[in-house]
Design a protein around this motif. Sequence first.
Motif, mmCIF file in Angstrom:
data_model
loop_
_atom_site.group_PDB
_atom_site.id
_atom_site.type_symbol
_atom_site.label_atom_id
_atom_site.label_comp_id
_atom_site.label_asym_id
_atom_site.label_seq_id
_atom_site.Cartn_x
_atom_site.Cartn_y
_atom_site.Cartn_z
ATOM 1 N N TRP A 10 0.826 -1.210 0.000
ATOM 2 C CA TRP A 10 0.000 0.000 0.000
ATOM 3 C C TRP A 10 0.854 1.252 0.000
ATOM 4 O O TRP A 10 0.545 2.234 -0.664
ATOM 5 N N LEU A 13 2.162 1.758 -3.437
ATOM 6 C CA LEU A 13 1.109 2.261 -4.311
ATOM 7 C C LEU A 13 0.943 3.765 -4.122
ATOM 8 O O LEU A 13 0.880 4.539 -5.081
ATOM 9 N N THR A 16 3.789 5.678 -5.686
ATOM 10 C CA THR A 16 3.655 5.728 -7.144
ATOM 11 C C THR A 16 2.629 6.785 -7.553
ATOM 12 O O THR A 16 2.866 7.588 -8.441
ATOM 13 N N ARG A 17 1.492 6.744 -6.854
ATOM 14 C CA ARG A 17 0.465 7.750 -7.141
ATOM 15 C C ARG A 17 1.006 9.155 -6.954
ATOM 16 O O ARG A 17 0.835 10.025 -7.812
ATOM 17 N N PHE A 20 3.200 10.427 -9.712
ATOM 18 C CA PHE A 20 2.459 10.802 -10.913
ATOM 19 C C PHE A 20 1.676 12.099 -10.696
ATOM 20 O O PHE A 20 1.716 13.014 -11.526
ATOM 21 N N LEU A 45 -8.671 12.226 -7.910
ATOM 22 C CA LEU A 45 -8.693 11.291 -9.047
ATOM 23 C C LEU A 45 -8.379 9.864 -8.618
ATOM 24 O O LEU A 45 -9.015 8.914 -9.054
ATOM 25 N N PHE A 46 -7.393 9.726 -7.760
ATOM 26 C CA PHE A 46 -6.968 8.382 -7.363
ATOM 27 C C PHE A 46 -7.634 7.878 -6.094
ATOM 28 O O PHE A 46 -7.334 6.784 -5.632
ATOM 29 N N GLU A 48 -10.225 6.165 -3.799
ATOM 30 C CA GLU A 48 -11.117 5.028 -4.039
ATOM 31 C C GLU A 48 -12.577 5.463 -4.005
ATOM 32 O O GLU A 48 -13.402 4.970 -4.755
ATOM 33 N N TRP A 99 -11.825 13.801 -19.749
ATOM 34 C CA TRP A 99 -10.784 14.818 -19.920
ATOM 35 C C TRP A 99 -10.939 15.583 -21.226
ATOM 36 O O TRP A 99 -10.582 16.743 -21.304
ATOM 37 N N ALA B 122 3.250 8.799 -16.594
ATOM 38 C CA ALA B 122 2.222 7.758 -16.597
ATOM 39 C C ALA B 122 2.838 6.396 -16.910
ATOM 40 O O ALA B 122 2.512 5.394 -16.268
ATOM 41 N N ALA B 125 4.709 5.163 -13.909
ATOM 42 C CA ALA B 125 3.769 4.684 -12.887
ATOM 43 C C ALA B 125 3.221 3.315 -13.273
ATOM 44 O O ALA B 125 3.125 2.416 -12.419
ATOM 45 N N LEU B 129 3.381 -0.124 -11.163
ATOM 46 C CA LEU B 129 2.179 -0.866 -10.783
ATOM 47 C C LEU B 129 2.295 -2.335 -11.173
ATOM 48 O O LEU B 129 1.884 -3.227 -10.421
ATOM 49 N N LEU B 141 -5.704 -4.916 -2.562
ATOM 50 C CA LEU B 141 -4.619 -4.123 -3.143
ATOM 51 C C LEU B 141 -4.547 -4.326 -4.663
ATOM 52 O O LEU B 141 -4.446 -3.352 -5.416
ATOM 53 N N GLU B 144 -7.159 -2.270 -6.344
ATOM 54 C CA GLU B 144 -6.795 -0.849 -6.443
ATOM 55 C C GLU B 144 -5.781 -0.635 -7.560
ATOM 56 O O GLU B 144 -5.880 0.322 -8.318
ATOM 57 N N ILE B 145 -4.819 -1.518 -7.610
ATOM 58 C CA ILE B 145 -3.793 -1.407 -8.657
ATOM 59 C C ILE B 145 -4.436 -1.481 -10.024
ATOM 60 O O ILE B 145 -4.134 -0.690 -10.924
ATOM 61 N N LYS B 147 -7.421 -0.660 -10.827
ATOM 62 C CA LYS B 147 -8.141 0.599 -11.073
ATOM 63 C C LYS B 147 -7.182 1.679 -11.537
ATOM 64 O O LYS B 147 -7.446 2.404 -12.496
ATOM 65 N N ASP B 148 -6.084 1.794 -10.826
ATOM 66 C CA ASP B 148 -5.083 2.806 -11.185
ATOM 67 C C ASP B 148 -4.549 2.565 -12.596
ATOM 68 O O ASP B 148 -4.344 3.493 -13.362
ATOM 69 N N THR B 151 -6.955 3.923 -15.026
ATOM 70 C CA THR B 151 -6.898 5.388 -15.028
ATOM 71 C C THR B 151 -5.700 5.883 -15.819
ATOM 72 O O THR B 151 -5.809 6.792 -16.648
ATOM 73 N N LEU B 152 -4.554 5.288 -15.564
ATOM 74 C CA LEU B 152 -3.337 5.724 -16.236
ATOM 75 C C LEU B 152 -3.400 5.467 -17.732
ATOM 76 O O LEU B 152 -2.914 6.272 -18.535
ATOM 77 N N ARG B 154 -6.116 5.416 -19.523
ATOM 78 C CA ARG B 154 -6.997 6.454 -20.066
ATOM 79 C C ARG B 154 -6.225 7.757 -20.224
ATOM 80 O O ARG B 154 -6.383 8.480 -21.211
ATOM 81 N N ALA B 155 -5.408 8.060 -19.223
ATOM 82 C CA ALA B 155 -4.618 9.291 -19.277
ATOM 83 C C ALA B 155 -3.694 9.284 -20.492
ATOM 84 O O ALA B 155 -3.621 10.264 -21.236
#
Lengths: 181, 181
Positions: A10, A13, A16-17, A20, A45-46, A48, A99, B122, B125, B129, B141, B144-145, B147-148, B151-152, B154-155
Motif C-alpha cells: 500500500w 502504491l 507511485t500515485r 504521478f 482522481l486516485f 477510491e 478529460w 504515466a 507509474a 504498478l 490491493l 486498487e492497482i 483501477k489505477d 486510469t493511467l 486512459r490518461a
Amino acid sequence: MCQQQNSNGWQALDKTRHQFISTIAQNMDLYGITETNGRLYGTILFSEFPMTLDDMSQALAMSKTSMSTGVRSLTEAGMVTRVWEKGVRKDLYQTDDDWYKSFVSIFVNRWREAIDTNKKAAADALSELKMLYEETTDESLTDEIEKDRRTLERAINYYSWLDEVITLFETGDIFNLVPKK
Amino acid sequence: MCQQQNSNGWQALDKTRHQFISTIAQNMDLYGITETNGRLYGTILFSEFPMTLDDMSQALAMSKTSMSTGVRSLTEAGMVTRVWEKGVRKDLYQTDDDWYKSFVSIFVNRWREAIDTNKKAAADALSELKMLYEETTDESLTDEIEKDRRTLERAINYYSWLDEVITLFETGDIFNLVPKK
DNA sequence: ACATTTGTACAGTAAAAACTGTACAATCCA
DNA sequence: TGGATTGTACAGTTTTTACTGTACAAATGT
C-alpha cells in the motif's frame, strides 16, 4: 492517505500515485490551475471513494479552507463534480473523468472570453481612430493613424481566426479530425 | 511616449493606443505572458520605430533591468525580434508581427513539453504498478492497482490525442482547416 | 590602450498570491 | 426550538513573484 494498514504494498502504491500526481500537477498551469489545486485534483482522481473536504484536508495536510476554495475552482473549471450519497452529510467530490470534455470546456471558455474582449477593444480603438483622422490636418499624425488602423485590422483578422479555431473545439468537430483514443 | 509635440491629436492617439494595449496585455496570460510584459509588447507593437531598452524604460516608466528581462521573455516566446540598424549602438527590438506563427509556436512548445512529461510519468507509474501487482497477494490491493492501471491508460490515451492536436498546429495543417484571414 | 556606453547578474525591496485560523451563517438532526 | 456539524467569508500571515538599483563585464569608438 489510504485507510488500509500500511503494508509495504500500500505504501508503494501511494508513492507511485504521488509521483504521478506531482508531475501532472506541475503542468496544470496550462489549464489555468495552480500546482496545489492540481495536486488536489490528482488526489481526488486516485481516491477510491468520493472525498469530503476533511478527507482532502487530511490527505494533503492543508487547511479545510484551502480545500474549499481549491475544490471550488476545480468545479468551476469542470474538472470536479459534487456528488450526493445517501446518509452522508458532508459534501462529496469526485473528478469528472471526461478529460476531452474538460479540456475543451476550459480551453474554449478562457480563450473565447479573451478574444471577445480583445476584438471589442480593437473595434473601439478603430472608431476612435476614425474620429481622430477626420479631426486632424497634421499629415504625420494621419500617417500614424493609418498605420495603427492597419495593425488593428490585422489584429481583428487574427482574432477571427482564433475564434474559428475555438469553434472547432466547441462544436466537437475537432473529434472528427482528431478522433478520441 | 511619442516624440512629437503634445498636440491634442497626438495625445488622443496615445490614449487610444494605451486603452487597447491595456486590454490585450491583460489577456496575454493565456500565452504565459505576464500583464506587464504584455504592456511592453503592446508598446513595441505600436511604436513607430524599433525600440531600445531606454525607449521602453521611458515609455513605461520602469527600470531598464525590467525591460531587459521583459524583452528577453518576449523574445523567447517568439513575439519580439532584435533588429540591427546601421550606426545604432543600442539593441533595437520590434514585434514579430506574424501572430499566427507566434501563437502556434507558443502553444506547441508549452503543451508539447507538458504532455511529454505527463506521458512519461504515466508510463513510469504503470511499470511500477506492474511490479507491485506481481509482488502482492492482497486482493483489495490488486483491485486498487487494477483501477489505477485503467486510469493511467486512459490518461495516456488522452495525452496521445492532445499530442495529435498539437501536431495539427505544428505542421500547419490547421491552416487548411481554418484558413488564415 | 583608454574612456564611454550598453546590457544584465545579483541582491535587496515592494507587491501579489497562497495559505491558515477564526468566526459565523446555513443546514441538519433530535 | 435548540445543539451540533459543515462550508466559507474574512482578516492576518507566510511565501512567492515582480521590480528596482547598483555594480560590473562586454562592446564600442577614439
